[in-house]
Design a protein around this motif. Structure first.
Motif, mmCIF file in Angstrom:
data_model
loop_
_atom_site.group_PDB
_atom_site.id
_atom_site.type_symbol
_atom_site.label_atom_id
_atom_site.label_comp_id
_atom_site.label_asym_id
_atom_site.label_seq_id
_atom_site.Cartn_x
_atom_site.Cartn_y
_atom_site.Cartn_z
ATOM 1 N N ALA A 151 -7.422 -13.701 3.478
ATOM 2 C CA ALA A 151 -7.945 -12.889 2.296
ATOM 3 C C ALA A 151 -9.460 -13.761 2.278
ATOM 4 C CB ALA A 151 -7.133 -12.841 1.109
ATOM 5 N N PHE A 152 -9.361 -14.897 2.203
ATOM 6 C CA PHE A 152 -10.628 -15.504 1.962
ATOM 7 C C PHE A 152 -11.768 -15.236 2.986
ATOM 8 C CE2 PHE A 152 -13.341 -19.137 3.084
ATOM 9 C CZ PHE A 152 -14.007 -19.585 1.751
ATOM 10 N N PHE A 153 -11.487 -15.009 4.184
ATOM 11 C CA PHE A 153 -12.343 -14.727 5.374
ATOM 12 C C PHE A 153 -12.802 -13.248 5.224
ATOM 13 C CE2 PHE A 153 -10.503 -18.439 7.450
ATOM 14 C CZ PHE A 153 -11.892 -19.189 7.731
ATOM 15 N N ALA A 154 -11.646 -12.358 4.721
ATOM 16 C CA ALA A 154 -11.978 -10.890 4.381
ATOM 17 C C ALA A 154 -13.095 -10.838 3.344
ATOM 18 C CB ALA A 154 -10.801 -10.293 3.849
ATOM 19 N N VAL A 155 -12.988 -11.830 2.218
ATOM 20 C CA VAL A 155 -14.069 -11.659 1.286
ATOM 21 C C VAL A 155 -15.281 -11.974 1.921
ATOM 22 C CG1 VAL A 155 -14.738 -12.945 -0.857
ATOM 23 C CG2 VAL A 155 -12.391 -12.415 -0.333
ATOM 24 N N ILE A 156 -15.455 -12.981 2.721
ATOM 25 C CA ILE A 156 -16.830 -13.344 3.374
ATOM 26 C C ILE A 156 -17.417 -12.338 4.418
ATOM 27 C CG2 ILE A 156 -17.763 -15.055 5.080
ATOM 28 C CD1 ILE A 156 -15.919 -17.193 4.037
ATOM 29 N N TRP A 157 -16.414 -11.606 4.991
ATOM 30 C CA TRP A 157 -16.729 -10.363 5.776
ATOM 31 C C TRP A 157 -17.253 -9.424 5.071
ATOM 32 C CZ3 TRP A 157 -12.677 -7.059 8.518
ATOM 33 C CH2 TRP A 157 -13.326 -5.820 9.311
ATOM 34 N N GLY A 180 -9.766 -3.215 -0.192
ATOM 35 C CA GLY A 180 -8.453 -2.422 -0.304
ATOM 36 C C GLY A 180 -7.272 -3.744 -0.466
ATOM 37 N N PHE A 181 -7.633 -4.828 -0.011
ATOM 38 C CA PHE A 181 -6.489 -5.957 -0.093
ATOM 39 C C PHE A 181 -6.857 -7.139 -0.610
ATOM 40 C CE2 PHE A 181 -7.927 -6.144 4.238
ATOM 41 C CZ PHE A 181 -8.058 -7.764 4.470
ATOM 42 N N HIS A 182 -8.346 -7.617 -0.332
ATOM 43 C CA HIS A 182 -8.663 -9.241 -0.039
ATOM 44 C C HIS A 182 -8.149 -9.693 -1.432
ATOM 45 C CE1 HIS A 182 -12.089 -7.689 -2.143
ATOM 46 N NE2 HIS A 182 -12.896 -8.308 -1.424
ATOM 47 N N LEU A 183 -8.760 -9.257 -2.581
ATOM 48 C CA LEU A 183 -8.325 -9.991 -3.862
ATOM 49 C C LEU A 183 -7.234 -9.670 -4.652
ATOM 50 C CD1 LEU A 183 -11.598 -9.420 -5.881
ATOM 51 C CD2 LEU A 183 -11.099 -11.604 -4.747
ATOM 52 N N GLN A 184 -6.661 -8.755 -3.922
ATOM 53 C CA GLN A 184 -5.081 -8.424 -4.269
ATOM 54 C C GLN A 184 -3.961 -9.469 -3.772
ATOM 55 O OE1 GLN A 184 -7.451 -6.361 -3.364
ATOM 56 N NE2 GLN A 184 -7.049 -4.210 -3.793
ATOM 57 N N VAL A 185 -4.345 -9.762 -2.705
ATOM 58 C CA VAL A 185 -3.611 -11.145 -1.965
ATOM 59 C C VAL A 185 -3.599 -12.269 -3.009
ATOM 60 C CG1 VAL A 185 -3.573 -12.741 -0.080
ATOM 61 C CG2 VAL A 185 -3.904 -10.253 0.220
ATOM 62 N N PRO A 238 -21.608 -5.596 4.672
ATOM 63 C CA PRO A 238 -21.208 -4.602 3.631
ATOM 64 C C PRO A 238 -21.058 -3.245 4.266
ATOM 65 C CG PRO A 238 -23.438 -5.052 3.191
ATOM 66 C CD PRO A 238 -22.609 -6.106 4.289
ATOM 67 N N LEU A 239 -21.697 -2.925 5.121
ATOM 68 C CA LEU A 239 -21.624 -1.556 5.958
ATOM 69 C C LEU A 239 -20.791 -1.476 7.090
ATOM 70 C CD1 LEU A 239 -25.656 -0.715 6.009
ATOM 71 C CD2 LEU A 239 -23.880 -0.184 4.337
ATOM 72 N N HIS A 240 -19.958 -2.500 7.205
ATOM 73 C CA HIS A 240 -19.180 -2.549 8.515
ATOM 74 C C HIS A 240 -17.894 -3.554 7.993
ATOM 75 C CE1 HIS A 240 -22.281 -0.959 10.843
ATOM 76 N NE2 HIS A 240 -23.029 -1.749 10.563
ATOM 77 N N GLY A 241 -17.454 -3.276 7.041
ATOM 78 C CA GLY A 241 -16.078 -3.913 6.560
ATOM 79 C C GLY A 241 -15.975 -3.944 5.164
ATOM 80 N N GLY A 265 -21.663 -13.512 -8.520
ATOM 81 C CA GLY A 265 -20.889 -14.106 -7.412
ATOM 82 C C GLY A 265 -19.507 -13.911 -7.682
ATOM 83 N N PRO A 266 -18.458 -14.758 -6.974
ATOM 84 C CA PRO A 266 -17.095 -14.307 -7.211
ATOM 85 C C PRO A 266 -16.613 -15.044 -8.465
ATOM 86 C CG PRO A 266 -17.570 -16.473 -5.812
ATOM 87 C CD PRO A 266 -18.904 -15.759 -6.135
#
Length: 255
Positions: free
Chosen positions: A18-24, A38-43, A29-32, A118-119
């Motif tokens: 999920a951490f890497f998903a946040v970075i991605w 849909g799931f990263h912070l929920q994890v 932003p236009l490709h991910g 930021g976060p």
């Protein structure tokens, strides 16, 4: 009620993913972003609920969580606002009022949540969510009120703005509560499943993947927890759970 979940390292792997998903999502932003949001912070919310312990006094619990979540939020906000003020001051603009500018940035950061935050907004939101679940868990069937609290918080967020991301924490408390409930029923559930555990988990994983794909492909807008934006309401809330389960199952296989 007491929750003493044994350490499940698969949640650490899930949080890493999920951490890497946040970075991605932020780098591309236009490709991910539409996908991972849909799931990263929920994890993180669900994992926090999974390891939540409610066998301590309310005062010590609040103090401990405030030290870990609220204090960093306050300190970073002050540092960011001060750094922005110094940056503007060094530009040498004539008539620049450093004190007024700093006050304005602090107002934006803490009250409106619109400056380069930021976060950090996630920290107070998680704090509120944990406290809500902690309080409900003290009463028998208290967690039964959680769906009504979440719905109320979401509906309120579509009409009004409350500072310090209070309503974000109310909405996120549903995810924390799910993690907490999973931890409490995990051991009895595994005992009942016995040898049927793995096929059942695999079957749920496949269903979760199908739901996740449908959830993503048919969404009318991006799930955006920073703004409490769930374009389809409950569908988006529960649709993201399928994605979280899929991430967790993958993490179990990696482990």
């Amino acid at each position: 009620m007491d929750t003493k979940a044994s350490r499940d390292n698969s949640f650490d792997i899930a949080r890493a993913l999920a951490f890497f998903a946040v970075i991605w999502g932020h780098l591309f932003p236009l490709h991910g972003m539409w996908f991972v949001y849909g799931f990263h912070l929920q994890v993180f919310y669900i994992a926090a609920g999974y390891f939540l312990h409610t066998d301590c006094p309310l005062g010590s619990f609040v103090a401990k969580k405030a030290k870990r979540l609220v204090v960093p939020y306050i300190l970073v906000g002050a540092a960011i606002s001060l750094a922005m003020m110094i940056q503007e001051y060094l530009k040498g603009k004539e008539g620049f009022d450093a004190a007024s500018y700093l006050k304005e940035q602090l107002y934006y950061y803490y009250w409106e949540g619109t400056s380069p935050i930021g976060p950090m907004w996630f920290l107070p939101a998680l704090f509120y969510a944990l406290v809500i679940v902690f309080l409900l868990a003290q009463k028998k069937y208290g967690l039964g009120l959680l769906p009504f609290i979440v719905v109320g918080g979401y509906l309120a967020s579509t009409k009004i703005w409350l500072p310090f991301f209070l309503l974000h924490g109310v909405v996120a408390s549903g995810y924390v509560g799910i993690g907490y409930c999973v931890a409490r029923c995990k051991k009895p559930l595994e005992e009942k499943l016995s040898n049927k555990k793995e096929p059942l988990l695999l079957g749920v994983f496949m269903c979760a993947m199908v739901i996740w794909v449908i959830f993503q492909k048919t969404m009318t807008g991006m799930v955006y927890l920073y703004a409490n934006d769930l374009p389809r309401g409950a569908i988006d809330y529960f649709g993201s759970l399928a994605a979280v389960y899929a991430i967790w199952y993958i993490s179990k296989k990696v482990l």
